[in-house]
Motif scaffolding. Structure first.
Motif, PDB file in Angstrom:
ATOM      1  N   ARG A   1      11.811   3.584   0.410  1.00 43.89           N
ATOM      2  CA  ARG A   1      10.541   4.127  -0.106  1.00 43.89           C
ATOM      3  C   ARG A   1       9.443   4.056   0.949  1.00 43.89           C
TER       4      ARG A   1
ATOM      5  N   SER B   1       3.860   3.628  -4.487  1.00 41.33           N
ATOM      6  CA  SER B   1       3.488   3.348  -5.877  1.00 41.33           C
ATOM      7  C   SER B   1       2.218   2.510  -5.993  1.00 41.33           C
ATOM      8  N   SER B   2       1.635   2.155  -4.856  1.00 39.55           N
ATOM      9  CA  SER B   2       0.541   1.172  -4.937  1.00 39.55           C
ATOM     10  C   SER B   2      -0.744   1.789  -5.471  1.00 39.55           C
TER      11      SER B   2
ATOM     12  N   THR C   1      -0.887  -6.277  -0.631  1.00 38.93           N
ATOM     13  CA  THR C   1       0.237  -6.690  -1.477  1.00 38.93           C
ATOM     14  C   THR C   1      -0.311  -7.469  -2.679  1.00 38.93           C
TER      15      THR C   1
ATOM     16  N   THR D   1     -11.850  -7.575   1.168  1.00 37.16           N
ATOM     17  CA  THR D   1     -12.376  -6.336   0.593  1.00 37.16           C
ATOM     18  C   THR D   1     -12.919  -6.501  -0.835  1.00 37.16           C
TER      19      THR D   1
ATOM     20  N   GLY E   1       0.796  -1.233   0.000  1.00 37.89           N
ATOM     21  CA  GLY E   1       0.000   0.000   0.000  1.00 37.89           C
ATOM     22  C   GLY E   1       0.820   1.269   0.000  1.00 37.89           C
TER      23      GLY E   1
ATOM     24  N   TRP F   1       2.356  -7.572 -13.247  1.00 38.70           N
ATOM     25  CA  TRP F   1       2.428  -8.725 -12.332  1.00 38.70           C
ATOM     26  C   TRP F   1       1.179  -9.590 -12.415  1.00 38.70           C
ATOM     27  N   ARG F   2       0.066  -9.011 -12.803  1.00 37.68           N
ATOM     28  CA  ARG F   2      -1.168  -9.802 -12.877  1.00 37.68           C
ATOM     29  C   ARG F   2      -1.105 -10.866 -13.978  1.00 37.68           C
TER      30      ARG F   2
HETATM   31  P1  NAD Z   1       0.352  -2.633  -6.751  1.00 32.48           P
HETATM   32  O1  NAD Z   1       1.363  -3.396  -7.514  1.00 32.48           O
HETATM   33  O2  NAD Z   1      -0.058  -1.286  -7.253  1.00 32.48           O
HETATM   34  O3  NAD Z   1       0.850  -2.419  -5.241  1.00 32.48           O
HETATM   35  C1  NAD Z   1       1.403  -3.446  -4.475  1.00 32.48           C
HETATM   36  C2  NAD Z   1       2.118  -2.848  -3.271  1.00 32.48           C
HETATM   37  O4  NAD Z   1       2.603  -3.912  -2.439  1.00 32.48           O
HETATM   38  C3  NAD Z   1       3.339  -1.997  -3.639  1.00 32.48           C
HETATM   39  O5  NAD Z   1       3.330  -0.847  -2.802  1.00 32.48           O
HETATM   40  C4  NAD Z   1       4.523  -2.899  -3.262  1.00 32.48           C
HETATM   41  O6  NAD Z   1       5.689  -2.182  -2.909  1.00 32.48           O
HETATM   42  C5  NAD Z   1       3.954  -3.627  -2.068  1.00 32.48           C
HETATM   43  N1  NAD Z   1       4.608  -4.889  -1.767  1.00 32.48           N
HETATM   44  C6  NAD Z   1       4.890  -5.916  -2.613  1.00 32.48           C
HETATM   45  N2  NAD Z   1       5.514  -6.912  -1.943  1.00 32.48           N
HETATM   46  C7  NAD Z   1       5.603  -6.513  -0.659  1.00 32.48           C
HETATM   47  C8  NAD Z   1       6.160  -7.087   0.509  1.00 32.48           C
HETATM   48  N3  NAD Z   1       6.742  -8.300   0.473  1.00 32.48           N
HETATM   49  N4  NAD Z   1       6.087  -6.417   1.676  1.00 32.48           N
HETATM   50  C9  NAD Z   1       5.515  -5.183   1.714  1.00 32.48           C
HETATM   51  N5  NAD Z   1       4.986  -4.574   0.630  1.00 32.48           N
HETATM   52  C10 NAD Z   1       5.033  -5.221  -0.529  1.00 32.48           C
HETATM   53  O7  NAD Z   1      -0.893  -3.578  -6.616  1.00 32.48           O
HETATM   54  P2  NAD Z   1      -2.445  -3.153  -6.452  1.00 32.48           P
HETATM   55  O8  NAD Z   1      -3.034  -2.926  -7.790  1.00 32.48           O
HETATM   56  O9  NAD Z   1      -2.554  -2.103  -5.418  1.00 32.48           O
HETATM   57  O10 NAD Z   1      -3.041  -4.536  -5.939  1.00 32.48           O
HETATM   58  C11 NAD Z   1      -2.764  -5.031  -4.639  1.00 32.48           C
HETATM   59  C12 NAD Z   1      -3.838  -6.043  -4.286  1.00 32.48           C
HETATM   60  O11 NAD Z   1      -5.079  -5.361  -4.225  1.00 32.48           O
HETATM   61  C13 NAD Z   1      -4.003  -7.158  -5.312  1.00 32.48           C
HETATM   62  O12 NAD Z   1      -4.132  -8.386  -4.659  1.00 32.48           O
HETATM   63  C14 NAD Z   1      -5.260  -6.804  -6.068  1.00 32.48           C
HETATM   64  O13 NAD Z   1      -5.989  -7.953  -6.483  1.00 32.48           O
HETATM   65  C15 NAD Z   1      -6.039  -6.031  -5.036  1.00 32.48           C
HETATM   66  N6  NAD Z   1      -6.932  -5.017  -5.621  1.00 32.48           N
HETATM   67  C16 NAD Z   1      -8.225  -4.999  -5.229  1.00 32.48           C
HETATM   68  C17 NAD Z   1      -9.113  -4.066  -5.718  1.00 32.48           C
HETATM   69  C18 NAD Z   1     -10.531  -4.034  -5.218  1.00 32.48           C
HETATM   70  O14 NAD Z   1     -11.411  -3.469  -5.860  1.00 32.48           O
HETATM   71  N7  NAD Z   1     -10.814  -4.605  -4.069  1.00 32.48           N
HETATM   72  C19 NAD Z   1      -8.684  -3.140  -6.680  1.00 32.48           C
HETATM   73  C20 NAD Z   1      -7.332  -3.167  -7.060  1.00 32.48           C
HETATM   74  C21 NAD Z   1      -6.459  -4.103  -6.523  1.00 32.48           C
END
Ligand code: NAD
Length: 373
Positions: A39, A9-10, A81, A130, A6, A180-181
Motif C-alpha cells: 500500500r 488510508s490516513s 502514525t 503540530t 500518512g 484505535w483511539r
Molecule cells: P490514521 O489511523 O488515519 O492513520 C495512521 C497512519 O499511520 C496509517 O496510514 C497507517 O498505515 C500508518 N502507520 C501505522 N503504523 C505505522 C508504522 N509502524 N509505520 C508506518 N506507518 C504506520 O490516524 P490519524 O487520524 O491520521 O492520526 C495520526 C496521528 O495524527 C495521531 O497521533 C493523531 O492524534 C494525530 N492527529 C492530529 C490532528 C491535528 O489536528 N493535529 C488531527 C488528526 C489526527
C-alpha cells in the motif's frame, strides 16, 4: 521531507502534505508511509515518488537515508502514525540527526517527552509539534492582542473542544474495537484528553503565555469496560491565580469539531471558534463588540504574515498547518522568524504533564493536582 505514516488510508496525512507544499519550502521525497508495504508503494506511485525511497519501515528509512550524501538526504521527517509510535519514532529520528515534525500527543508519558526534549537539545535538531490550530491568523491575532494588553489584566480562560464522533461507536463493544483511539495500547493513557483536550490546553497556554500550575479534573469513560476517557472537564489554576477551564468531549452528540477559546480580562474579552476560523470576536468593556478578520492592516504583524489570501478568501486547516510548516522551515534553515511560529518539544512536555495531571486528579477522587515542570 520524509513521512512516516500518512499513507493512503490516513486521516491527517493529507493535511500535512498540502501544508508542506503550501509554504513552498518542502518537497516530499520518501518515507515509510504505511504498515503495509504494498500500500505504501501504491501511495508512492500515485504521488509519483521515487519507489527506491519508499521504505518498508522506519528502520530501513533511517538506515538508507543515512547512507546518502548529506545534501541529498531528507532533512525533515514528519511523524503521523498513531500515538504510541510517536515516541519511539521521534527518538530514533532525532538520534539519527533528522529534524522532526510530529503529531500530538507527543509521547505516551511525560517522562518520555522530557527525554525527547533532552535529545532535541543534545542533537540540535528542530522539533515541531503540530498543534494545528496555533497556525490560524486570528489565533495569532488573539495572542498578539493579549500580549499587548488590549483586554487588560486576565482573569478567566475557557477552552472547549467538543466532538460527537465516538457516540455512534461507544455503545457497542464490538464497534469500539475498530477505533484505535479507544485502545490503550495504541492511544496511550487517554483518549479524549490526549486527543483533543491537549489541543485545548495548548491553545490556552499559547494564546495567553500563561502556565498552568494545577488542575482538578473529572473524566468519564461512560462504560466500566471502556478503559479510556471519552469526555472530561479540567479546572485550571494558572499563573497569578487566574482561573481557567478545559472542557473536552467526544460524545457531545452530533458536534463536529467545536473548538472554542475565550479569554477575558478587565478591559475586554476575545473569543475564537475553530469552525468559523476567520472571525475573532473582540468585546471591549463598555464598547461595541467587533469581529476582526484576517488580511487587514489592523492585524498584528504575526497575524498578517500568517495570511496568504486577500480579505474575504476563507483559509482553513491546510493553511493553518502550512504556517507551522513555514515556521519549522525557517528554524531548520536557521533564519530568524516570528516567536510562536510553531509549537515545539516544550509544548509537548507541557501537554503530557497536563494529561498526566488530569488523569491523576480524576483517578484520585477529583483532587487538585500540581503540574510539576
Ligand atoms: P490514521 O489511523 O488515519 O492513520 C495512521 C497512519 O499511520 C496509517 O496510514 C497507517 O498505515 C500508518 N502507520 C501505522 N503504523 C505505522 C508504522 N509502524 N509505520 C508506518 N506507518 C504506520 O490516524 P490519524 O487520524 O491520521 O492520526 C495520526 C496521528 O495524527 C495521531 O497521533 C493523531 O492524534 C494525530 N492527529 C492530529 C490532528 C491535528 O489536528 N493535529 C488531527 C488528526 C489526527
Amino acid at each position: 521531507m520524509g513521512m512516516i505514516g500518512g499513507g493512503l488510508s490516513s486521516f491527517i496525512g493529507i493535511v500535512h502534505r498540502i501544508a508542506s507544499y503550501t509554504g513552498e519550502e518542502y518537497k516530499l521525497v520518501g518515507g515509510a508511509f504505511d504498515t503495509d508495504y504494498d500500500r505504501a508503494l501504491e501511495f508512492a506511485n500515485k504521488l509519483e515518488l521515487d519507489p527506491s525511497r519508499t521504505y518498508p519501515n522506519i528502520d530501513t528509512f533511517v538506515e538508507k537515508e543515512l547512507e546518502l550524501p548529506e545534501e541529498e538526504r531528507i532533512e525533515a521527517v514528519v511523524v503521523v502514525t498513531p500515538n504510541f509510535l510517536h515516541y519511539p519514532m521521534a527518538k530514533q529520528l532525532i538520534q539519527a540527526g533528522f529534524n522532526v515534525i510530529c503529531e500530538k500527543p507527543v509521547t505516551n508519558t511525560a517522562a518520555e517527552a522530557v527525554e525527547l526534549e533532552e535529545l532535541v537539545n543534545k542533537h540540535k535538531v528542530v522539533f515541531a509539534l503540530t498543534h494545528t490550530y496555533t497556525g490560524y491568523p486570528m489565533v495569532r491575532q488573539m495572542k498578539s492582542m493579549i500580549a499587548e494588553g488590549v483586554i487588560g489584566k486576565l482573569h478567566k480562560v475557557d477552552a472547549q473542544y467538543y466532538q460527537g464522533w465516538i457516540n455512534p461507536v461507544i455503545h457497542d463493544p464490538e464497534k469500539r474495537k475498530t477505533v484505535w483511539r479507544l485502545d490503550p495500547a495504541k492511544a496511550g493513557q487517554s483518549c479524549c484528553m490526549g486527543d483533543i483536550g491537549v489541543h485545548a490546553f495548548n491553545m490556552i497556554e499559547y494564546t495567553t503565555g500563561l502556565k498552568t500550575e494545577r488542575v482538578l479534573a473529572d473524566l468519564n469513560t461512560l462504560y466500566a469496560d471502556n478503559p479510556l476517557d471519552i469526555d472530561g472537564t479540567a479546572l485550571l489554576r494558572l499563573d497569578n491565580d487566574i482561573r481557567g477551564i478545559v472542557r473536552a468531549s467526544q460524545i457531545a452528540t452530533a458536534e463536529e469539531n467545536r473548538l472554542t477559546i475565550a479569554v477575558y480580562g478587565d478591559k475586554g474579552g476575545l473569543r475564537w471558534e475553530q469552525e468559523n476560523p476567520n472571525y475573532l470576536y473582540y468585546m471591549p468593556e463598555g464598547g461595541v463588540a467587533q469581529v476582526l478578520k484576517p488580511g487587514h492592516e489592523y492585524n498584528s504583524d504575526f497575524a498578517k504574515i500568517s495570511t496568504r489570501m486577500a480579505p474575504g478568501h476563507p483559509e482553513g486547516i491546510f493553511d493553518s498547518m502550512a504556517n507551522l510548516y513555514l515556521g519549522a522551515a525557517k528554524a531548520i534553515r536557521g533564519e530568524a522568524y516570528m516567536d510562536g511560529a510553531f509549537p515545539g518539544i516544550r509544548d509537548g512536555v507541557r501537554g503530557m504533564k497536563f494529561i498526566e495531571a488530569v488523569l491523576a486528579s480524576a483517578n484520585n477522587g477529583n483532587v487538585w493536582t500540581e503540574i510539576v515542570d
